[in-house]
Design an enzyme around this catalytic site. Sequence first.
Site, PDB file in Angstrom:
ATOM      1  CD  GLU A 265      24.538   4.374  20.344  1.00 34.93           C
ATOM      2  OE1 GLU A 265      24.260   5.285  21.254  1.00 34.93           O
ATOM      3  OE2 GLU A 265      25.198   4.066  19.032  1.00 34.93           O
ATOM      4  CG  ASP A 338      22.967   6.439  13.983  1.00 35.32           C
ATOM      5  OD1 ASP A 338      22.457   6.912  14.029  1.00 35.32           O
ATOM      6  OD2 ASP A 338      24.108   6.766  14.796  1.00 35.32           O
ATOM      7  CD  GLU A 366      25.059  11.946  15.216  1.00 33.49           C
ATOM      8  OE1 GLU A 366      23.931  11.312  15.415  1.00 33.49           O
ATOM      9  OE2 GLU A 366      25.803  10.890  15.364  1.00 33.49           O
TER      10      GLU A 366
HETATM   11  O1  GCW Z   1      23.206   8.669  15.960  1.00 38.11           O
HETATM   12  C1  GCW Z   1      23.609   7.990  16.832  1.00 38.11           C
HETATM   13  C2  GCW Z   1      24.138   9.481  18.137  1.00 38.11           C
HETATM   14  C3  GCW Z   1      24.123   9.262  19.105  1.00 38.11           C
HETATM   15  C4  GCW Z   1      22.286   9.270  19.732  1.00 38.11           C
HETATM   16  C5  GCW Z   1      22.510   7.511  19.532  1.00 38.11           C
HETATM   17  C6  GCW Z   1      20.801   7.101  19.131  1.00 38.11           C
HETATM   18  C7  GCW Z   1      21.215   9.290  21.943  1.00 38.11           C
HETATM   19  O2  GCW Z   1      25.383   9.176  17.279  1.00 38.11           O
HETATM   20  O3  GCW Z   1      24.612  10.609  20.188  1.00 38.11           O
HETATM   21  O4  GCW Z   1      22.045   9.137  21.323  1.00 38.11           O
HETATM   22  O5  GCW Z   1      22.562   7.620  17.339  1.00 38.11           O
HETATM   23  O6  GCW Z   1      20.280   7.630  18.201  1.00 38.11           O
HETATM   24  O7  GCW Z   1      20.312   6.128  20.478  1.00 38.11           O
END
Ligand code: GCW
Length: 684
Positions: A265, A338, A366
């Site tokens: 990311e 995720d 989240e």
């Molecule tokens: O779950 C996703 C999130 C990001 C997060 C990323 C990760 C900290 O949307 O906000 O960043 O994963 O786990 O690195």
Amino acid sequence: MKKISCLLGFLFCVQGLFATDGHQLWLRTGKTIPVKISCDRHSPVLDIAQAELLQRWSGKENATITLAIKKDKWIQGDGFRLHPNGVEANTELGILYGVFELLRRQQTGRLFDDEVSNPSYQLRILNHWDNLDGTIERGYAGLSIFWRKEDPFTVTSEDMKRWKEYAVANASIGINGAVLNNVNASPLMLSADYLTRVKAIADVLRPYGIKTYLSVKFSSPALLGGLPTSDPLDPAVRAWWKKKAEEIYQLIPDFGGFVVKANSEGQPGPQDYGRSHADGANLLADALQPHRGIVMWRAFVYNPSEKDRARQAYSEFVPLDGKFRNNVIIQVKNGPIDFQPREPFNPVFGAMKKTAVMPEFQITQEYLGQSVHLVFLSPMWEEILKSDTYQGGKGSTVARVTDGSINQQKNTAIAGVSNIGLDTNWCGHPFAQANWYAFGRLAWNNSLTSEQIVHEWITLTFYQDTIRETIASTEWNLNFLAPVKAMMLESNEAAVNYMMPVGLHHLFAADEHYGPGPWWAPKNVRSDWTPPYYHQADTAGLGFDRTTNGTNAVSQYHAPLASQWSNLSTCPEMYLLWFHHVPWTYSMRSGRTLWGELCYRYDHGVQQVKDFQKTWNQVQRYVDTATFMAVQNKLQLQTRNAQLWRDACLQYFQGYSRMPFPSDIEQPMENLQDIIRNDMKKRR
Ligand code: GCW
């Protein structure tokens, strides 16, 4: 008159005693009952153990409890033995954990005779995604307890008080590590000013057995150190990390180590210099090794040009198995995408044999309704821990391939992304405290059942002295414990139903990850961040084909899973649309078509939340007013949001299925165009 004021006094008193702001978490202090303690040593840890006993003892008056450090071959690490007269352990921390277990047994009425309890994982760690300006990525319970924007380096007595309360809560459930900052790390984290504050935090956490760790940015040598590169094989870079490690250990001699999010990311990493994850992790491992620190290197990686995000961690990491130093642990999210409401386990768990692997769970909700929805996450984690990877044949569960039962590994660990902030009740939703609690309990004992955990949590949290004294336990068990337990145990499946049933995933509108948006796909956004990438709806059917006809991600699982899951008729329905693109008219085990099943599941999820509202309304007399109202309001919002999920997803998918809504489900309350329009308005 006298009678009335007496009565008023009584009522006021009950009400007053009853009021709670949730700050105490599961650690009630009721009436103090005297207890005698025999312990022949003094130390900060043992003094805390004794103070806790004195403060929270609820057993026989003036009983004598012996706390003894003794070598016992049945006790491992910081484990302990509980017996009727006290606690034995090999270490001081074992005594502290034993004391907390003893108190928990008293308060939950669970008897014991002589019992040994050993931790499943050596390292039981919270990850805080806290930024240095005090905000928290994916935090829904206020600002950070560690960092703040204004006056960032002054340590106030308020700070110290919070950190201490935090430490007690963690120690009470066996958590022994805290990563203090976001994995999207600022290079400033390693600057002298911030390290001084880290030292202050570490000093407060230490006597409670909690080690401090930091997330680091891979390009820190360049960004903070001013070097021309952060290439892991560059000698100056290696020297920089070594020196930085020395500086940290000067301040914090028992510092735990680093967590790294690299080449993920947009974060920098070794691949920026043509090096591998192993080169990157080993660089830091070498710097920490003289001080016995560890590196938790995250496997959460995916590249926008790949066809299937679910395959990527495996493809990047499995070829590197055996190439990492033994103070590196690969930190793997429970599922391959995720933290979705439901995912199959991440295939990396079953694939690494020579490298230590640790699970990363997300305690903060989240993707599960944030601090609005009541969702008890323990059943989801239990499902993952008990999933069989078949790595070494049957019985190689995720729990056993990560806790050292199957693979020899120097360190065993588990991490949970924390859900706490400065909110008075720490977690926003009163029931979100249960998720913090459950993570700690599972990290200590990865074979506990959610049923046992929730029983403990409800009793510790809600069975206050005032209740005990006024309400018979049989009544409380029947009218409060049983229905609230059932609600909590059902809540995760309910969320799966109203958000993403039958293996659907990542249907969120935009990056806030709260509401539905199966249509959401702006042109300027990476396609693997948009729902159509995941649901692949068309007029033929729905779901992501990960079989040999599709991306073949299913081949990353061992036999017999790979063949079971790639076959439509043997794939568990909870993963169906995860692995298959399924015709709308496909006949499900219920006898319904796929379309009919989706309609039924989405609607059932909504009905489940409505039932939670009824359950809650019936327990009012057993809960303090503030908590009752807060939960009641949140359940109302949850119901509305669940309805929105159902109405949005079903009407959107109906555009492809072109099949009617079954007459026996509640029909959509709002039409799709209005939902989309309102959503766009919100975002403008
Ligand atoms: O779950 C996703 C999130 C990001 C997060 C990323 C990760 C900290 O949307 O906000 O960043 O994963 O786990 O690195």
